[in-house]
Design a protein around this motif. Structure first.
Motif, mmCIF file in Angstrom:
data_model
loop_
_atom_site.group_PDB
_atom_site.id
_atom_site.type_symbol
_atom_site.label_atom_id
_atom_site.label_comp_id
_atom_site.label_asym_id
_atom_site.label_seq_id
_atom_site.Cartn_x
_atom_site.Cartn_y
_atom_site.Cartn_z
ATOM 1 N N ILE A 181 10.956 4.735 -4.130
ATOM 2 C CA ILE A 181 9.663 4.674 -3.452
ATOM 3 C C ILE A 181 9.585 5.869 -2.502
ATOM 4 O O ILE A 181 10.548 6.146 -1.778
ATOM 5 N N VAL A 182 8.468 6.578 -2.511
ATOM 6 C CA VAL A 182 8.277 7.711 -1.608
ATOM 7 C C VAL A 182 6.968 7.527 -0.856
ATOM 8 O O VAL A 182 5.931 7.255 -1.461
ATOM 9 N N ASP A 183 7.043 7.650 0.460
ATOM 10 C CA ASP A 183 5.845 7.583 1.298
ATOM 11 C C ASP A 183 6.215 8.170 2.655
ATOM 12 O O ASP A 183 7.328 8.681 2.820
ATOM 13 N N GLY A 238 0.787 -1.222 0.000
ATOM 14 C CA GLY A 238 0.000 0.000 0.000
ATOM 15 C C GLY A 238 0.819 1.273 0.000
ATOM 16 O O GLY A 238 0.310 2.337 0.347
ATOM 17 N N LEU A 239 2.087 1.183 -0.411
ATOM 18 C CA LEU A 239 2.913 2.381 -0.456
ATOM 19 C C LEU A 239 2.415 3.323 -1.542
ATOM 20 O O LEU A 239 1.754 2.908 -2.499
ATOM 21 N N ARG A 281 5.623 4.323 7.006
ATOM 22 C CA ARG A 281 5.270 3.287 6.030
ATOM 23 C C ARG A 281 6.508 2.741 5.306
ATOM 24 O O ARG A 281 6.605 1.543 5.043
ATOM 25 N N VAL A 282 7.453 3.626 4.985
ATOM 26 C CA VAL A 282 8.675 3.168 4.315
ATOM 27 C C VAL A 282 9.483 2.284 5.255
ATOM 28 O O VAL A 282 9.957 1.213 4.862
ATOM 29 N N ARG A 283 9.639 2.710 6.499
ATOM 30 C CA ARG A 283 10.416 1.899 7.453
ATOM 31 C C ARG A 283 9.757 0.547 7.721
ATOM 32 O O ARG A 283 10.442 -0.452 7.936
ATOM 33 N N ALA A 284 8.444 0.488 7.681
ATOM 34 C CA ALA A 284 7.741 -0.786 7.854
ATOM 35 C C ALA A 284 8.000 -1.727 6.677
ATOM 36 O O ALA A 284 7.899 -2.948 6.820
ATOM 37 N N PHE A 285 8.355 -1.175 5.525
ATOM 38 C CA PHE A 285 8.623 -1.964 4.320
ATOM 39 C C PHE A 285 10.052 -2.521 4.296
ATOM 40 O O PHE A 285 10.335 -3.493 3.582
ATOM 41 N N LEU A 286 10.962 -1.929 5.049
ATOM 42 C CA LEU A 286 12.380 -2.319 5.007
ATOM 43 C C LEU A 286 12.645 -3.807 5.272
ATOM 44 O O LEU A 286 13.517 -4.386 4.621
#
Length: 132
Positions: free
Chosen positions: A75-77, A38-39, A81-86
């Motif tokens: 990717i920009v968010d 959902g980014l 949310r970005v850190r949760a994707f790492l």
């Protein structure tokens, strides 16, 4: 679709275009996982020349022996949310570079999410953009 303005975090992943994940291009797997997470958005840019930790220069020049060109997935968010994707990148990226940069988003809205600012009737052109 995520609407995002103001402070954000830009995630850039630099890999080779021939890097794979389960017989699929790695950049494609990253983009699809970002979408599933959902980014706000992800884009892939193919480089014309570059080198990394191996110090081997990869280039698109005609007579070059190297064809594994550099690819950047951006990717920009929001930072959260970005850190949760790492953790997903930890699983996917075995060779490459991952960077995080603070940035500011001026405007982002999904195509159908942006409200019209006036009462002028609008029609869609051949590319799906609204025009007066």
């Amino acid at each position: 679709m995520t609407r995002l303005t103001g402070r954000a975090l830009r995630l850039t992943v630099l890999v080779g275009e021939h890097d794979t994940w389960h017989h699929r291009p790695l950049y494609s797997e990253i983009v699809h996982r970002a979408h599933t997470a959902g980014l706000a958005g992800a884009s892939v840019f193919r480089g014309i020349e570059g080198f990394g930790a191996s110090s081997v220069i990869h280039t698109s020049r005609l007579l070059s022996l190297s064809e594994d060109l550099p690819v950047a997935i951006v990717i920009v968010d929001t930072e959260e949310r970005v850190r949760a994707f790492l953790p997903q990148l930890d699983e996917l990226v075995t060779e490459g570079l991952v960077t995080l940069d603070d940035c500011e988003v001026i405007r982002y809205a999904g195509r159908d999410d942006a409200p019209d600012t006036d009462d002028t009737p609008r029609t869609s052109d051949t590319k799906g953009k609204k025009s007066p």
